[in-house]
Design a protein around this motif. Structure first.
Motif, PDB file in Angstrom:
ATOM      1  N   ILE A 299       0.855  -1.181   0.000  1.00  0.00           N
ATOM      2  CA  ILE A 299       0.000   0.000   0.000  1.00  0.00           C
ATOM      3  C   ILE A 299       0.899   1.241   0.000  1.00  0.00           C
ATOM      4  O   ILE A 299       1.956   1.253   0.629  1.00  0.00           O
ATOM      5  CB  ILE A 299      -0.961   0.020   1.207  1.00  0.00           C
ATOM      6  CG1 ILE A 299      -0.197   0.006   2.526  1.00  0.00           C
ATOM      7  CG2 ILE A 299      -1.941  -1.155   1.137  1.00  0.00           C
ATOM      8  CD1 ILE A 299      -1.086   0.190   3.754  1.00  0.00           C
ATOM      9  N   GLN A 301       0.731   5.694  -0.120  1.00  0.00           N
ATOM     10  CA  GLN A 301      -0.032   6.936  -0.085  1.00  0.00           C
ATOM     11  C   GLN A 301       0.084   7.646  -1.428  1.00  0.00           C
ATOM     12  O   GLN A 301       1.159   7.702  -2.021  1.00  0.00           O
ATOM     13  CB  GLN A 301       0.481   7.841   1.037  1.00  0.00           C
ATOM     14  CG  GLN A 301      -0.404   9.048   1.282  1.00  0.00           C
ATOM     15  CD  GLN A 301      -0.028   9.777   2.552  1.00  0.00           C
ATOM     16  OE1 GLN A 301       1.028   9.537   3.118  1.00  0.00           O
ATOM     17  NE2 GLN A 301      -0.907  10.652   3.007  1.00  0.00           N
ATOM     18  N   TYR A 327      -3.671   4.874  -1.654  1.00  0.00           N
ATOM     19  CA  TYR A 327      -4.766   5.418  -0.837  1.00  0.00           C
ATOM     20  C   TYR A 327      -4.597   6.924  -0.673  1.00  0.00           C
ATOM     21  O   TYR A 327      -3.507   7.436  -0.470  1.00  0.00           O
ATOM     22  CB  TYR A 327      -4.820   4.723   0.525  1.00  0.00           C
ATOM     23  CG  TYR A 327      -3.578   4.826   1.386  1.00  0.00           C
ATOM     24  CD1 TYR A 327      -3.449   5.830   2.346  1.00  0.00           C
ATOM     25  CD2 TYR A 327      -2.536   3.904   1.255  1.00  0.00           C
ATOM     26  CE1 TYR A 327      -2.314   5.922   3.137  1.00  0.00           C
ATOM     27  CE2 TYR A 327      -1.401   3.986   2.050  1.00  0.00           C
ATOM     28  CZ  TYR A 327      -1.304   5.001   2.985  1.00  0.00           C
ATOM     29  OH  TYR A 327      -0.170   5.089   3.761  1.00  0.00           O
ATOM     30  N   ALA A 332     -10.012   6.480   3.592  1.00  0.00           N
ATOM     31  CA  ALA A 332     -10.212   5.774   2.323  1.00  0.00           C
ATOM     32  C   ALA A 332      -9.586   4.380   2.370  1.00  0.00           C
ATOM     33  O   ALA A 332     -10.150   3.409   1.854  1.00  0.00           O
ATOM     34  CB  ALA A 332      -9.612   6.596   1.177  1.00  0.00           C
ATOM     35  N   LEU A 333      -8.425   4.289   2.999  1.00  0.00           N
ATOM     36  CA  LEU A 333      -7.757   2.993   3.121  1.00  0.00           C
ATOM     37  C   LEU A 333      -8.585   2.025   3.962  1.00  0.00           C
ATOM     38  O   LEU A 333      -8.782   0.867   3.572  1.00  0.00           O
ATOM     39  CB  LEU A 333      -6.377   3.187   3.757  1.00  0.00           C
ATOM     40  CG  LEU A 333      -5.561   1.913   4.061  1.00  0.00           C
ATOM     41  CD1 LEU A 333      -5.258   1.158   2.770  1.00  0.00           C
ATOM     42  CD2 LEU A 333      -4.265   2.273   4.773  1.00  0.00           C
TER      43      LEU A 333
END
Length: 365
Positions: A299, A301, A327, A332-333
Motif C-alpha cells: 500500500i 499513499q 490510498y 479511504a484505506l
C-alpha cells in the motif's frame, strides 16, 4: 584420601593457602573427600588440586582458580562459582545442582553425567566442554558460550536457552522430557523447550494454528508522523478477528532485518506492507518475497512512488504479490480494507494452499 597436612594448610585461610601454593608449585594438594561444606574460598587457588568426592556444597568459590582440578563426583550443590576458572577441570558426575556459574570459565572442562540441574550458567564459557549425558534440567543458559561443546544425550527439560553460541557444538539426542515420562529427544537445545511445549500444551498448538489462519503481518516505516496508519490498521484488523503482527522499520538503517521479516511473513495469513517512503524496507522485502509464498499487498499513499524493485517483484511473483494499492487518506484505506485487501488476500491464500497440496504427476510418452 585427604592429606591432613593439606587440609590444615587450607584452614589457615585463603591468603596463606595461596602463598603456600606459590612457594610450592610442584606439590599437587590432595583434598579428595574433604568436607568443605560452606567453606569461604573466594579467589582461592585450587588449580590442579585433587578434590575428588569433596563436599563443597554451598561453598563460596567466587572467582576461584580451579583450572585442571579433579572434581569427579564432588558435591557442589548450590555452590557460588561465579567467575570461577574451571578450564580443563574434570567435573564428571559432580553434583552442581543449583550452583551459580555466571561468567565462569569451563572451557575444555569434563562434565560427563554431571548434575547441573537448575544451575545458573549465564555468560559462562563452556567452549569444547564435554557435557555428554549431563543433567541440564531447569538450568539457566543465557548468552552461554557452548562453541564446540558436546551435549550429546544431556537432559534439557525445563532449560532456559537464550542467545547461545553453538558453533560446532554436538547436540544429538537431547532428552526434553522429565525423568518420569517416556524419553523424547531432539537435536537442538534452543528448540528443546519449544518442542516440549508443543507436546504438552494444547494452547500453544492452538496459538500456532491461530497465527497461521489469523495472523496478518504489518510492515512499514511507522515514524511519529505515520504512527496513526499503524494504529488504525491494527485496530481494524483486530475488530475483524485477525491477529496483527507488527514490524516497524523505524530502526537504524544499517541493520539487516531480513531473517526476522522472513520468519514473521512465513507465520502469517497475508502481509500488508506500507511502502510509502520505504527507505530500509526494500532490502528485506526483496529477500523475503521470493522465498515466502503468502499473499503480499503493498500500500502506498497517493503522491508517492514505489521503490524501483517493486515492479520486478510483482512481475516475477505475481501469484502472491498484488499490485500496489494507492490510498488518498487513512479513511479511504480503511474503507477499502475488506474489498481491496482482506477479501482478495483470503482468496489468494486459499489458492496458494491448494497449489501447495498438489502432487506432481509427470507425463508418460
Amino acid at each position: 584420601m585427604t592429606d591432613k597436612a593439606h587440609i590444615a594448610q587450607l584452614k589457615k585461610g585463603v591468603a596463606a593457602w595461596n602463598a603456600w601454593r606459590d612457594e610450592n608449585p610442584d606439590i599437587r594438594p590432595d583434598l579428595s573427600g574433604a568436607n568443605l561444606y560452606r567453606a569461604q574460598l573466594s579467589k582461592v587457588n585450587l588449580g590442579e588440586v585433587n578434590l575428588r568426592e569433596a563436599n563443597l556444597s554451598e561453598a563460596s568459590l567466587y572467582d576461584a582458580r580451579l583450572a585442571g582440578a579433579d572434581l569427579r563426583k564432588a558435591k557442589l550443590y548450590q555452590a557460588d562459582l561465579n567467575f570461577a576458572k574451571l578450564g580443563g577441570a574434570d567435573l564428571s558426575m559432580a553434583n552442581l545442582s543449583g550452583a551459580r556459574l555466571r561468567t565462569a570459565d569451563l572451557a575444555n572442562a569434563k562434565l560427563f553425567r554431571a548434575n547441573l540441574n537448575a544451575a545458573h550458567l549465564g555468560n559462562a564459557k563452556l567452549v569444547k566442554a564435554n557435557l555428554t549425558g549431563a543433567d541440564l534440567q531447569y538450568a539457566l543458559l543465557v548468552e552461554t558460550d557452548l562453541t564446540g561443546a558436546d551435549l550429546t544425550g544431556s537432559r534439557t527439560h525445563g532449560v532456559s536457552a537464550w542467545g547461545l553460541k553453538l558453533d560446532g557444538a554436538k547436540q544429538q539426542n537431547l532428552v526434553i522430557t522429565p525423568d518420569d515420562e517416556p524419553e523424547v529427544t531432539v537435536d537442538n537445545i534452543e528448540v528443546a523447550q519449544f518442542i516440549y511445549l508443543l507436546l504438552h500444551n494444547e494452547k500453544i498448538r492452538d496459538v500456532i494454528d491461530t497465527i497461521g489462519r489469523k495472523g496478518v503481518l504489518l510492515l512499514g516505516r511507522f515514524t511519529e508522523g505515520r504512527i496513526e496508519i499503524l494504529e488504525r490498521l491494527r485496530d481494524e484488523l483486530r475488530n475483524r478477528g485477525y491477529l496483527p503482527i507488527i514490524f516497524n522499520f523505524d530502526k537504524p538503517e544499517t541493520k539487516n532485518f531480513t531473517e526476522t521479516v522472513r520468519l514473521l511473513a512465513g507465520l502469517s495469513h497475508f502481509v500488508i506492507a506500507d511502502v510509502t517512503n520505504p527507505k530500509s524496507a526494500p532490502l528485506e522485502l526483496q529477500a523475503t518475497v521470493p522465498e515466502v509464498m503468502v499473499p503480499f499487498r503493498p500500500i502506498i499513499q497517493e503522491g508517492e512512488k514505489p521503490f524501483a524493485m517493486l515492479a520486478d517483484l510483482w512481475i516475477q511473483h505475481r501469484d502472491w504479490v498484488f499490485e500496489p494499492l494507492y490510498y488518498s487518506s487513512l479513511d479511504a484505506l480503511v474503507g477499502a480494507l475488506d474489498e481491496k485487501i482482506i477479501g482478495p488476500a483470503k482468496a489468494r491464500f486459499a489458492e496458494l494452499l491448494a497449489r501447495k497440496a498438489e502432487k506432481m504427476k509427470g507425463e508418460h510418452v
